[in-house]
Design an enzyme around this catalytic site. Structure first.
Site, PDB file in Angstrom:
ATOM      1  N   GLU A 184      56.489  35.831  49.292  1.00  0.00           N
ATOM      2  CA  GLU A 184      57.837  36.377  49.369  1.00  0.00           C
ATOM      3  C   GLU A 184      58.125  37.089  48.060  1.00  0.00           C
ATOM      4  OE1 GLU A 184      59.281  32.611  50.366  1.00  0.00           O
ATOM      5  OE2 GLU A 184      59.771  32.056  48.311  1.00  0.00           O
ATOM      6  N   TYR A 244      51.607  44.987  46.711  1.00  0.00           N
ATOM      7  CA  TYR A 244      51.269  44.246  47.930  1.00  0.00           C
ATOM      8  C   TYR A 244      50.941  45.211  49.077  1.00  0.00           C
ATOM      9  CZ  TYR A 244      53.302  40.371  45.285  1.00  0.00           C
ATOM     10  OH  TYR A 244      53.584  39.446  44.313  1.00  0.00           O
TER      11      TYR A 244
HETATM   12  C1  LIG Z   1      53.141  43.824  40.044  1.00  0.00           C
HETATM   13  C2  LIG Z   1      52.063  43.825  38.958  1.00  0.00           C
HETATM   14  C3  LIG Z   1      51.380  42.450  38.953  1.00  0.00           C
HETATM   15  C4  LIG Z   1      51.028  44.923  39.285  1.00  0.00           C
HETATM   16  O1  LIG Z   1      49.959  44.808  38.347  1.00  0.00           O
HETATM   17  P1  LIG Z   1      48.985  46.064  38.031  1.00  0.00           P
HETATM   18  O2  LIG Z   1      47.802  45.520  37.337  1.00  0.00           O
HETATM   19  O3  LIG Z   1      49.756  47.124  37.352  1.00  0.00           O
HETATM   20  O4  LIG Z   1      48.609  46.555  39.502  1.00  0.00           O
HETATM   21  P2  LIG Z   1      47.385  47.537  39.896  1.00  0.00           P
HETATM   22  O5  LIG Z   1      47.091  48.443  38.731  1.00  0.00           O
HETATM   23  O6  LIG Z   1      46.283  46.723  40.435  1.00  0.00           O
HETATM   24  O7  LIG Z   1      48.073  48.403  41.041  1.00  0.00           O
HETATM   25  C5  LIG Z   1      47.467  48.582  42.307  1.00  0.00           C
HETATM   26  C6  LIG Z   1      48.330  49.499  43.147  1.00  0.00           C
HETATM   27  O8  LIG Z   1      49.646  48.915  43.302  1.00  0.00           O
HETATM   28  C7  LIG Z   1      50.624  49.975  43.319  1.00  0.00           C
HETATM   29  N1  LIG Z   1      51.442  49.897  42.099  1.00  0.00           N
HETATM   30  C8  LIG Z   1      51.279  49.028  41.067  1.00  0.00           C
HETATM   31  N2  LIG Z   1      52.228  49.258  40.128  1.00  0.00           N
HETATM   32  C9  LIG Z   1      52.997  50.274  40.584  1.00  0.00           C
HETATM   33  C10 LIG Z   1      54.128  50.972  40.068  1.00  0.00           C
HETATM   34  N3  LIG Z   1      54.674  50.644  38.870  1.00  0.00           N
HETATM   35  N4  LIG Z   1      54.689  51.950  40.801  1.00  0.00           N
HETATM   36  C11 LIG Z   1      54.162  52.290  41.994  1.00  0.00           C
HETATM   37  N5  LIG Z   1      53.071  51.689  42.540  1.00  0.00           N
HETATM   38  C12 LIG Z   1      52.503  50.690  41.837  1.00  0.00           C
HETATM   39  C13 LIG Z   1      49.833  51.270  43.311  1.00  0.00           C
HETATM   40  O9  LIG Z   1      49.531  51.590  44.657  1.00  0.00           O
HETATM   41  C14 LIG Z   1      48.589  50.850  42.548  1.00  0.00           C
HETATM   42  O10 LIG Z   1      47.470  51.693  42.811  1.00  0.00           O
HETATM   43  P3  LIG Z   1      47.330  53.076  41.978  1.00  0.00           P
HETATM   44  O11 LIG Z   1      47.571  52.758  40.541  1.00  0.00           O
HETATM   45  O12 LIG Z   1      45.911  53.498  42.286  1.00  0.00           O
HETATM   46  O13 LIG Z   1      48.363  54.006  42.541  1.00  0.00           O
HETATM   47  C15 LIG Z   1      52.666  44.145  37.549  1.00  0.00           C
HETATM   48  O14 LIG Z   1      53.448  45.318  37.643  1.00  0.00           O
HETATM   49  C16 LIG Z   1      53.533  43.043  37.005  1.00  0.00           C
HETATM   50  O15 LIG Z   1      53.034  42.134  36.321  1.00  0.00           O
HETATM   51  N6  LIG Z   1      54.849  43.075  37.305  1.00  0.00           N
HETATM   52  C17 LIG Z   1      55.768  42.052  36.783  1.00  0.00           C
HETATM   53  C18 LIG Z   1      55.555  40.705  37.461  1.00  0.00           C
HETATM   54  C19 LIG Z   1      55.816  40.766  38.949  1.00  0.00           C
HETATM   55  O16 LIG Z   1      56.745  41.397  39.422  1.00  0.00           O
HETATM   56  N7  LIG Z   1      54.934  40.083  39.723  1.00  0.00           N
HETATM   57  C20 LIG Z   1      55.079  40.028  41.166  1.00  0.00           C
HETATM   58  C21 LIG Z   1      56.010  38.933  41.586  1.00  0.00           C
HETATM   59  S1  LIG Z   1      55.381  37.352  41.130  1.00  0.00           S
END
Ligand SMILES: CC(C)(COP(=O)(O)OP(=O)(O)OC[C@H]1O[C@@H](n2cnc3c(N)ncnc32)[C@H](O)[C@@H]1OP(=O)(O)O)[C@@H](O)C(=O)NCCC(=O)NCCS
Length: 156
Positions: free
Chosen positions: A114, A126
């Protein structure tokens, strides 16, 4: 279990990681801010439900983590987070791939989670990982109050 992908190492979270993990979570407004006690319970070998907690390390330092609880045949992805400096470089996707390998080994067939409706970054992650929306919990979160979006995907 030890996996090295382009200078990143993904491994099990240990008790010694809790300080760093809490610091990473504290630096990210959208990450769940669990207390030490919750992490310690999650890492205990007799934890109920059983958890899989992974760390991604770069340069010898933890830069991200993921925690899933197992309620066979389902697992719930409870948290996934990456430090801002390493975001958008595939780090969370690598963590998730590793998690899926572990889930497959344990005959888990479905991952659920969620997420806050407003957490567009996590929702984009996701979506990119193949999760599909299955419903909502109205006003589930507080501070600010908003819906939880419920997502699922098969383990394959
Ligand atoms: C969500 C989170 C874990 C993503 O981590 P990340 O290592 O940046 O993710 P990835 O690089 O593997 O991203 C994979 C894909 O997700 C999508 N994505 C990730 N971050 C994005 C952003 N800021 N905006 C748009 N799409 C995004 C894209 O499709 C991306 O692929 P692409 O870069 O080739 O376009 C990170 O932003 C984070 O730590 N956020 C704060 C904590 C949080 O909200 N966690 C989830 C709830 S527990």
């Amino acid at each position: 279990m030890l996996r090295d992908e382009t200078a990143m190492l993904i491994r099990r979270m240990l008790g010694k990681d809790i300080d760093r993990v809490m610091a990473i979570a504290a630096s990210l407004k959208e990450a769940p801010h669990w207390t030490r006690d919750v992490y310690e319970k999650a890492l205990a070998s007799a934890a109920v439900p059983e958890r899989i907690a992974l760390i991604v390390e770069a340069g010898g330092e933890a830069v991200g983590f993921a925690v899933a609880s197992l309620i066979p045949p389902q697992a719930e992805l409870e948290t996934i987070a990456v430090i801002p400096e390493l975001q958008r470089q595939g780090t969370a996707s690598r963590l998730f791939r590793e998690l899926m390998i572990e889930l497959q080994e344990r005959q888990i067939t479905e991952v659920i989670l969620e997420v806050r409706e407003s957490n567009q970054t996590a929702r984009a992650l996701y979506h990119s990982l193949g999760f599909i929306e299955t419903g909502r919990r109205r006003s589930y979160y507080a501070d600010p109050q908003e819906d939880a979006v419920l997502l699922r995907r098969d383990v394959s």
